[in-house]
Design an enzyme around this catalytic site. Sequence first.
Site, PDB file in Angstrom:
ATOM      1  N   TYR A   1      -4.913  -7.122   3.731  1.00 21.36           N
ATOM      2  CA  TYR A   1      -4.762  -5.669   3.723  1.00 21.36           C
ATOM      3  C   TYR A   1      -4.194  -5.261   2.379  1.00 21.36           C
ATOM      4  O   TYR A   1      -3.184  -5.814   1.940  1.00 21.36           O
ATOM      5  CB  TYR A   1      -3.812  -5.248   4.856  1.00 21.36           C
ATOM      6  CG  TYR A   1      -3.468  -3.781   4.891  1.00 21.36           C
ATOM      7  CD1 TYR A   1      -4.390  -2.844   5.347  1.00 21.36           C
ATOM      8  CD2 TYR A   1      -2.215  -3.335   4.489  1.00 21.36           C
ATOM      9  CE1 TYR A   1      -4.064  -1.491   5.383  1.00 21.36           C
ATOM     10  CE2 TYR A   1      -1.881  -1.989   4.530  1.00 21.36           C
ATOM     11  CZ  TYR A   1      -2.808  -1.071   4.978  1.00 21.36           C
ATOM     12  OH  TYR A   1      -2.479   0.262   5.017  1.00 21.36           O
TER      13      TYR A   1
ATOM     14  N   ASP B   1      -2.413  -9.470  -4.813  1.00 24.55           N
ATOM     15  CA  ASP B   1      -1.676  -8.418  -4.123  1.00 24.55           C
ATOM     16  C   ASP B   1      -0.358  -9.020  -3.667  1.00 24.55           C
ATOM     17  O   ASP B   1      -0.305  -9.738  -2.669  1.00 24.55           O
ATOM     18  CB  ASP B   1      -2.487  -7.881  -2.940  1.00 24.55           C
ATOM     19  CG  ASP B   1      -1.740  -6.764  -2.209  1.00 24.55           C
ATOM     20  OD1 ASP B   1      -0.503  -6.646  -2.381  1.00 24.55           O
ATOM     21  OD2 ASP B   1      -2.388  -6.031  -1.448  1.00 24.55           O
TER      22      ASP B   1
ATOM     23  N   LYS C   1       7.228  -2.718  -2.350  1.00 25.74           N
ATOM     24  CA  LYS C   1       8.316  -3.100  -1.431  1.00 25.74           C
ATOM     25  C   LYS C   1       9.600  -3.494  -2.155  1.00 25.74           C
ATOM     26  O   LYS C   1      10.385  -2.618  -2.500  1.00 25.74           O
ATOM     27  CB  LYS C   1       7.827  -4.193  -0.481  1.00 25.74           C
ATOM     28  CG  LYS C   1       6.630  -3.697   0.368  1.00 25.74           C
ATOM     29  CD  LYS C   1       6.375  -4.531   1.573  1.00 25.74           C
ATOM     30  CE  LYS C   1       5.107  -4.188   2.305  1.00 25.74           C
ATOM     31  NZ  LYS C   1       5.243  -3.162   3.332  1.00 25.74           N
TER      32      LYS C   1
HETATM   33  N1  HOZ Z   1       1.816  -1.461   6.319  1.00 26.37           N
HETATM   34  C1  HOZ Z   1       2.870  -1.950   7.178  1.00 26.37           C
HETATM   35  C2  HOZ Z   1       2.367  -3.028   8.044  1.00 26.37           C
HETATM   36  N2  HOZ Z   1       1.858  -4.156   7.339  1.00 26.37           N
HETATM   37  C3  HOZ Z   1       3.460  -0.854   8.000  1.00 26.37           C
HETATM   38  C4  HOZ Z   1       4.288   0.053   7.191  1.00 26.37           C
HETATM   39  C5  HOZ Z   1       5.181   0.962   8.012  1.00 26.37           C
HETATM   40  O1  HOZ Z   1       4.855   1.355   9.119  1.00 26.37           O
HETATM   41  O2  HOZ Z   1       6.254   1.297   7.521  1.00 26.37           O
END
Ligand code: HOZ
Length: 441
Positions: free
Chosen positions: A153, A248, A281
């Site tokens: 992803y 990524d 992040k």
């Molecule tokens: N993209 C996140 C899961 N892999 C979720 C991000 C969120 O809900 O804060």
Amino acid sequence: MAQPNISPVSTHTRNEALFERAKKLIPGGVNSPVRAFKAVGGTPRFVQRAQGAYFWDADGTRYIDYIGSWGPMILGHGHPAVIEAVQKAMLEGFSYGAPTEREVELAEEIVRLVPSLEMVRLVSSGTEAAMSAIRLARGATGRSKIIKFEGCYHGHADALLVKAGSGLATFGNPTSAGVPPEVVQHTLVVEYNHIRQLEECFALHGKEVACLMIEPICGNMNFVRASVPFMQRCRELCTQYGALLIFDEVMTGFRVALGGAQSVYAKSIPGFKPDMSVLGKVIGGGMPLAAFGGTRAVMEQLAPMGPVYQAGTLSGNPVATACGLATLRELQKPGFYDALGARTRSLVSGLTAAAHKAGVPFCGDSEGGMFGFFLLGQLPQNYAAVMATNSPAFNRFFHAMLDKGVYYAPALYEAGFVSAAHSAQDIETSVSTAAEFFAGL
Ligand code: HOZ
């Protein structure tokens, strides 16, 4: 996905009331889908405050937090050095839309710590960073096609929202409604860890491929590593065909090691480097901040130097950069990653031993402060194997832990995160709570 059969007698009244209120105005009651607990059922916990390894929900219940905002909170919540830096920055102004010295400092810090990066651009989210990196790769190579892997992803930009195609490098089908087929016609999807498929994909399309984007340790199908031979082949094929290898590292950057997952692979593959990297992040320490970077030759294709356009009002935001810088400085203290890695391994090995003692199939893996586990005899190597795992069993485990104050990701397809604030006692409590559950199965 089948709806889980969960009908808890709830003691979480304020969480429920907030969820009902939220659902009236916010689609699904949440601002990011996984937070809605749709995969596991039940009521999401509305967080009131967090400190160290814990957060407290709207009903005042405390949880040991193994999500940490999905990765950023590597120091734990409310680290004093980070709070001090953010408070100071806030008093100086929230956003200027003009450059600051702090952006330069953060760029210098990132480039110093990640050897493959010669230049970086700061943006506000991982999605934005991945989307911009793809545009830059296309602009720099003059090619259109991109290769991604099933189960990886890279945020929700249209061209990357493709997962289907377990056969040979099929042209992708959009995962999401609202993505026209024309938009993903240049996205080639290959099975993760499948060397032959990747070779065939390059043999067929290699000269049209701008880039290959990969999560080197995939945290979006739980936790699945790219094997070393697979990663080596990714590097060789990109070099052979003149495509850019993009890592990524939104999840893994500064999370699995100070130099990210690329430094982990470089231990097994001498001289290993991606051409570009996407970060997020941890580099924002919990504030909206992400980055993409790479070699000088590629990065100089970006506007205002080059013809590839990319911009953002909040890019390099002064409060976010203060938060990120303070976080990165703490990570460089001696022994930080040794301690974090050891603590994370003790959680995974403790859970595994507890499950096995009770005769429950269980396996897990971790790198630095990132981990995953499966109620399975052996670690899956690709998306199809992850999808075939037993989600009702995971959902029961999730709720049993939640009821006892241990908060794992509310979906089987997500990785977990340990912070420097998790104590040996937190790990022990988490393991003994799981042991009780396994024994009762
Ligand atoms: N993209 C996140 C899961 N892999 C979720 C991000 C969120 O809900 O804060």
